[in-house]
Structures are given as C-alpha cells and as structure tokens.
Design a protein around this motif. Structure first.
Motif, PDB file in Angstrom:
ATOM      1  N   THR A 151      48.293  45.744  38.681  1.00 44.70           N
ATOM      2  CA  THR A 151      49.383  46.521  38.083  1.00 44.70           C
ATOM      3  C   THR A 151      49.124  48.017  38.150  1.00 44.70           C
ATOM      4  OG1 THR A 151      48.439  46.244  35.861  1.00 44.70           O
ATOM      5  CG2 THR A 151      50.152  44.695  36.529  1.00 44.70           C
ATOM      6  N   ARG A 152      47.892  48.450  37.960  1.00 38.34           N
ATOM      7  CA  ARG A 152      47.614  49.885  37.993  1.00 38.34           C
ATOM      8  C   ARG A 152      47.801  50.443  39.404  1.00 38.34           C
ATOM      9  NH1 ARG A 152      48.579  48.478  33.885  1.00 38.34           N
ATOM     10  NH2 ARG A 152      47.344  48.495  32.015  1.00 38.34           N
ATOM     11  N   MET A 153      47.296  49.713  40.388  1.00 45.09           N
ATOM     12  CA  MET A 153      47.427  50.170  41.779  1.00 45.09           C
ATOM     13  C   MET A 153      48.887  50.086  42.231  1.00 45.09           C
ATOM     14  SD  MET A 153      45.651  51.420  44.153  1.00 45.09           S
ATOM     15  CE  MET A 153      44.393  51.044  45.311  1.00 45.09           C
ATOM     16  N   LEU A 154      49.586  49.029  41.816  1.00 41.56           N
ATOM     17  CA  LEU A 154      50.995  48.875  42.176  1.00 41.56           C
ATOM     18  C   LEU A 154      51.815  50.043  41.651  1.00 41.56           C
ATOM     19  CD1 LEU A 154      53.353  47.092  43.267  1.00 41.56           C
ATOM     20  CD2 LEU A 154      53.459  46.080  40.987  1.00 41.56           C
ATOM     21  N   ASP A 155      51.605  50.399  40.416  1.00 44.54           N
ATOM     22  CA  ASP A 155      52.345  51.503  39.810  1.00 44.54           C
ATOM     23  C   ASP A 155      52.079  52.809  40.557  1.00 44.54           C
ATOM     24  OD1 ASP A 155      54.014  52.755  37.915  1.00 44.54           O
ATOM     25  OD2 ASP A 155      52.297  53.275  36.670  1.00 44.54           O
ATOM     26  N   ALA A 156      50.822  53.082  40.843  1.00 46.60           N
ATOM     27  CA  ALA A 156      50.466  54.325  41.541  1.00 46.60           C
ATOM     28  C   ALA A 156      51.064  54.363  42.945  1.00 46.60           C
ATOM     29  CB  ALA A 156      48.947  54.457  41.615  1.00 46.60           C
ATOM     30  N   MET A 157      50.989  53.252  43.673  1.00 44.40           N
ATOM     31  CA  MET A 157      51.488  53.225  45.048  1.00 44.40           C
ATOM     32  C   MET A 157      53.015  53.284  45.109  1.00 44.40           C
ATOM     33  SD  MET A 157      49.180  53.468  47.221  1.00 44.40           S
ATOM     34  CE  MET A 157      47.434  53.605  47.064  1.00 44.40           C
ATOM     35  N   MET A 158      53.684  52.643  44.170  1.00 44.06           N
ATOM     36  CA  MET A 158      55.154  52.714  44.159  1.00 44.06           C
ATOM     37  C   MET A 158      55.622  54.149  43.916  1.00 44.06           C
ATOM     38  SD  MET A 158      56.605  49.426  42.185  1.00 44.06           S
ATOM     39  CE  MET A 158      57.178  48.039  43.105  1.00 44.06           C
ATOM     40  N   ASN A 159      54.998  54.820  42.973  1.00 49.50           N
ATOM     41  CA  ASN A 159      55.357  56.214  42.710  1.00 49.50           C
ATOM     42  C   ASN A 159      55.110  57.084  43.938  1.00 49.50           C
ATOM     43  OD1 ASN A 159      56.184  56.820  39.776  1.00 49.50           O
ATOM     44  ND2 ASN A 159      54.525  55.345  39.555  1.00 49.50           N
ATOM     45  N   ALA A 160      53.962  56.918  44.557  1.00 53.66           N
ATOM     46  CA  ALA A 160      53.617  57.727  45.733  1.00 53.66           C
ATOM     47  C   ALA A 160      54.548  57.427  46.906  1.00 53.66           C
ATOM     48  CB  ALA A 160      52.166  57.471  46.134  1.00 53.66           C
TER      49      ALA A 160
ATOM     50  N   PHE B 203      40.378  49.418  40.238  1.00 57.03           N
ATOM     51  CA  PHE B 203      41.308  49.487  41.362  1.00 57.03           C
ATOM     52  C   PHE B 203      41.813  50.915  41.567  1.00 57.03           C
ATOM     53  CE2 PHE B 203      41.257  45.352  42.855  1.00 57.03           C
ATOM     54  CZ  PHE B 203      42.291  45.090  43.734  1.00 57.03           C
ATOM     55  N   LEU B 204      42.005  51.657  40.491  1.00 56.11           N
ATOM     56  CA  LEU B 204      42.413  53.055  40.652  1.00 56.11           C
ATOM     57  C   LEU B 204      41.303  53.869  41.315  1.00 56.11           C
ATOM     58  CD1 LEU B 204      44.407  53.804  37.392  1.00 56.11           C
ATOM     59  CD2 LEU B 204      45.288  53.642  39.730  1.00 56.11           C
ATOM     60  N   ILE B 205      40.062  53.618  40.947  1.00 53.61           N
ATOM     61  CA  ILE B 205      38.939  54.297  41.590  1.00 53.61           C
ATOM     62  C   ILE B 205      38.863  53.888  43.055  1.00 53.61           C
ATOM     63  CG2 ILE B 205      36.408  54.461  41.676  1.00 53.61           C
ATOM     64  CD1 ILE B 205      36.491  54.271  38.569  1.00 53.61           C
ATOM     65  N   MET B 206      39.050  52.610  43.323  1.00 54.72           N
ATOM     66  CA  MET B 206      39.055  52.140  44.699  1.00 54.72           C
ATOM     67  C   MET B 206      40.184  52.817  45.484  1.00 54.72           C
ATOM     68  SD  MET B 206      39.314  48.256  46.149  1.00 54.72           S
ATOM     69  CE  MET B 206      41.085  48.147  46.240  1.00 54.72           C
ATOM     70  N   GLY B 207      41.331  53.009  44.837  1.00 52.91           N
ATOM     71  CA  GLY B 207      42.451  53.670  45.488  1.00 52.91           C
ATOM     72  C   GLY B 207      42.141  55.098  45.882  1.00 52.91           C
ATOM     73  N   ILE B 208      41.320  55.779  45.076  1.00 51.55           N
ATOM     74  CA  ILE B 208      40.927  57.155  45.404  1.00 51.55           C
ATOM     75  C   ILE B 208      40.149  57.181  46.722  1.00 51.55           C
ATOM     76  CG2 ILE B 208      39.423  59.073  44.705  1.00 51.55           C
ATOM     77  CD1 ILE B 208      40.147  58.316  41.780  1.00 51.55           C
ATOM     78  N   PHE B 209      39.242  56.229  46.899  1.00 50.87           N
ATOM     79  CA  PHE B 209      38.389  56.232  48.081  1.00 50.87           C
ATOM     80  C   PHE B 209      38.994  55.502  49.283  1.00 50.87           C
ATOM     81  CE2 PHE B 209      35.386  56.726  44.510  1.00 50.87           C
ATOM     82  CZ  PHE B 209      34.876  57.968  44.863  1.00 50.87           C
ATOM     83  N   TYR B 210      39.797  54.468  49.025  1.00 51.42           N
ATOM     84  CA  TYR B 210      40.300  53.649  50.124  1.00 51.42           C
ATOM     85  C   TYR B 210      41.823  53.624  50.222  1.00 51.42           C
ATOM     86  CZ  TYR B 210      35.522  51.967  50.015  1.00 51.42           C
ATOM     87  OH  TYR B 210      34.159  51.904  50.036  1.00 51.42           O
ATOM     88  N   GLY B 211      42.506  54.393  49.390  1.00 56.45           N
ATOM     89  CA  GLY B 211      43.968  54.367  49.358  1.00 56.45           C
ATOM     90  C   GLY B 211      44.623  54.743  50.673  1.00 56.45           C
ATOM     91  N   ASP B 212      43.979  55.613  51.453  1.00 53.44           N
ATOM     92  CA  ASP B 212      44.565  56.047  52.723  1.00 53.44           C
ATOM     93  C   ASP B 212      44.204  55.145  53.893  1.00 53.44           C
ATOM     94  OD1 ASP B 212      45.808  58.167  51.519  1.00 53.44           O
ATOM     95  OD2 ASP B 212      44.191  59.586  51.942  1.00 53.44           O
ATOM     96  N   ARG B 213      43.371  54.168  53.665  1.00 55.11           N
ATOM     97  CA  ARG B 213      42.974  53.275  54.763  1.00 55.11           C
ATOM     98  C   ARG B 213      44.071  52.263  55.101  1.00 55.11           C
ATOM     99  NH1 ARG B 213      36.622  52.966  54.986  1.00 55.11           N
ATOM    100  NH2 ARG B 213      36.305  55.092  54.273  1.00 55.11           N
ATOM    101  N   LEU B 214      44.899  51.966  54.104  1.00 56.58           N
ATOM    102  CA  LEU B 214      46.057  51.094  54.316  1.00 56.58           C
ATOM    103  C   LEU B 214      47.301  51.897  53.970  1.00 56.58           C
ATOM    104  CD1 LEU B 214      44.838  47.829  52.535  1.00 56.58           C
ATOM    105  CD2 LEU B 214      44.899  48.242  54.984  1.00 56.58           C
ATOM    106  N   SER B 215      48.413  51.501  54.550  1.00 54.78           N
ATOM    107  CA  SER B 215      49.659  52.205  54.238  1.00 54.78           C
ATOM    108  C   SER B 215      50.110  51.851  52.822  1.00 54.78           C
ATOM    109  CB  SER B 215      50.745  51.818  55.246  1.00 54.78           C
ATOM    110  OG  SER B 215      51.101  50.464  55.072  1.00 54.78           O
ATOM    111  N   LYS B 216      50.942  52.704  52.252  1.00 52.71           N
ATOM    112  CA  LYS B 216      51.439  52.448  50.897  1.00 52.71           C
ATOM    113  C   LYS B 216      52.239  51.145  50.820  1.00 52.71           C
ATOM    114  CE  LYS B 216      51.364  57.289  49.635  1.00 52.71           C
ATOM    115  NZ  LYS B 216      51.184  57.985  50.897  1.00 52.71           N
ATOM    116  N   PRO B 217      53.115  50.856  51.807  1.00 52.91           N
ATOM    117  CA  PRO B 217      53.813  49.558  51.738  1.00 52.91           C
ATOM    118  C   PRO B 217      52.858  48.365  51.760  1.00 52.91           C
ATOM    119  CG  PRO B 217      54.916  51.003  53.294  1.00 52.91           C
ATOM    120  CD  PRO B 217      53.640  51.689  52.891  1.00 52.91           C
TER     121      PRO B 217
END
Length: 190
Positions: free
Chosen positions: A123-132, A72-86
C-alpha cells in the motif's frame, strides 16, 4: 524556437489525453484500495475475537504492516527507477489484492503478521507510485488530477467504515470478508 515550443505543448496535450483511461483506472484502484484499507480498521475488535488474539498481539500485526510500508518505501528510493511506474503499480496492487485475499484463509497468528507486512509494503509503494505516475502523465494539470486521485481515496475511506458497521451488525465472518475484499480488488484491477 516558438514552433518547437508549440509542438512540445501539443505533445504534452496528446500525452495527457492518451493518459485519461490509465488515470481513470488508477482512480478506481485508489478507491478500492482506500475502501478495503479503511474497512479493516473498524473491524479490529472482530478480528481479535475471531482469531483469538489479544490487543497486544494485534499491535504486532499493525507493527508488521508499518515495517512493511517503511521497508518498501526505502526500497523505492534505491530501486524505484529500475522498473517503470506502471510496472510498480501492477506489482504492488497485485501484491495487495492477493495478500488481502489470502488473509481470509490465514489460520495461524504468524501468517496474519506476515500477510499484514505485505499489505503494508504494497500500500505504501502503491500510493507513492500512483501519485508520481499521475504527475508524470498530466504535467500541465497535475494538481487537478492529483486532487481527484486523493478525492477517490477520500470517497473509499468514507465508504469503508460505513460498510464495516454493516458487516459487524450482520455478523459476517471476517475471513470471508477478507477473501471478498481480495476478489473485489482483483476484479477492480482487471
């Protein structure tokens, strides 16, 4: 030039003030996430006994959780900006809450491994997105608000093992506990 600088600072101040309710909601979600995550760790022995698996088999559960987190963290690198953080926060906290709740009904070993994969992923993606997201909302005072977010995690992480020893002493069935944790997280989210 000075007027535009003053206006931009006023807009940042308004955005930070408007972001306080969202920030508080994320603090509560982080506490719930930390509480439920650290509650599970000390219950591994109970988990092994109740589901009749070996310590080595439990290693596969932990491996599934880790692989889910990394993917999911790798997916977040490539697709994290396709959806908003909320949106990411809503998706990942919902996935976490539902996965941990369904874990209470899991009866087969492969179901447990799959659910822990989704728990680790969320949990890994949630933690990263909450911080960001908190860093985005509170640009002027991001260190202060991020420190509070991590303090909320710390408070939940402190409470989790204390509660788990209570559950071990009271001999509460672990599947009931997982279901209750899922409901707790869903209620926190609402």
């Amino acid at each position: 030039m000075q007027k535009s600088l003053i206006n931009s600072r006023m807009n940042i101040g308004k955005a930070e003030t408007n972001g306080i309710p969202i920030t508080i909601a994320m603090y509560v979600m982080m506490f719930a996430y930390a509480l439920s995550t650290t509650l599970i760790g000390p219950l591994v022995i109970v988990f092994i006994k109740q589901y009749g698996i070996s310590l080595a088999d439990n290693g596969l559960v932990t491996l599934g959780q880790g692989i889910g987190g990394v993917l999911f963290l790798i997916m977040g690198i490539f697709y994290g900006d396709r959806l908003s953080k909320p949106t990411w926060i809503i998706i990942t906290f919902s996935l976490y809450s539902v996965s941990i709740g369904i874990l209470g009904f899991a009866s087969a070993y492969f179901q447990i491994v799959i659910l822990f994969f989704f728990i680790g992923a969320s949990t890994r993606m949630l933690d990263a997105m909450m911080n960001a997201y908190i860093a985005d909302i509170h640009q002027e005072k991001r260190s202060f608000f991020l420190n509070i977010l991590h303090a909320c995690y710390g408070a939940g992480a402190l409470a989790g093992p204390m509660l788990s020893s209570l559950f071990i002493v009271e001999k509460i069935q672990i599947n009931l506990l997982f279901f209750a944790l899922g409901i707790f997280c869903i209620l926190t989210f609402c």
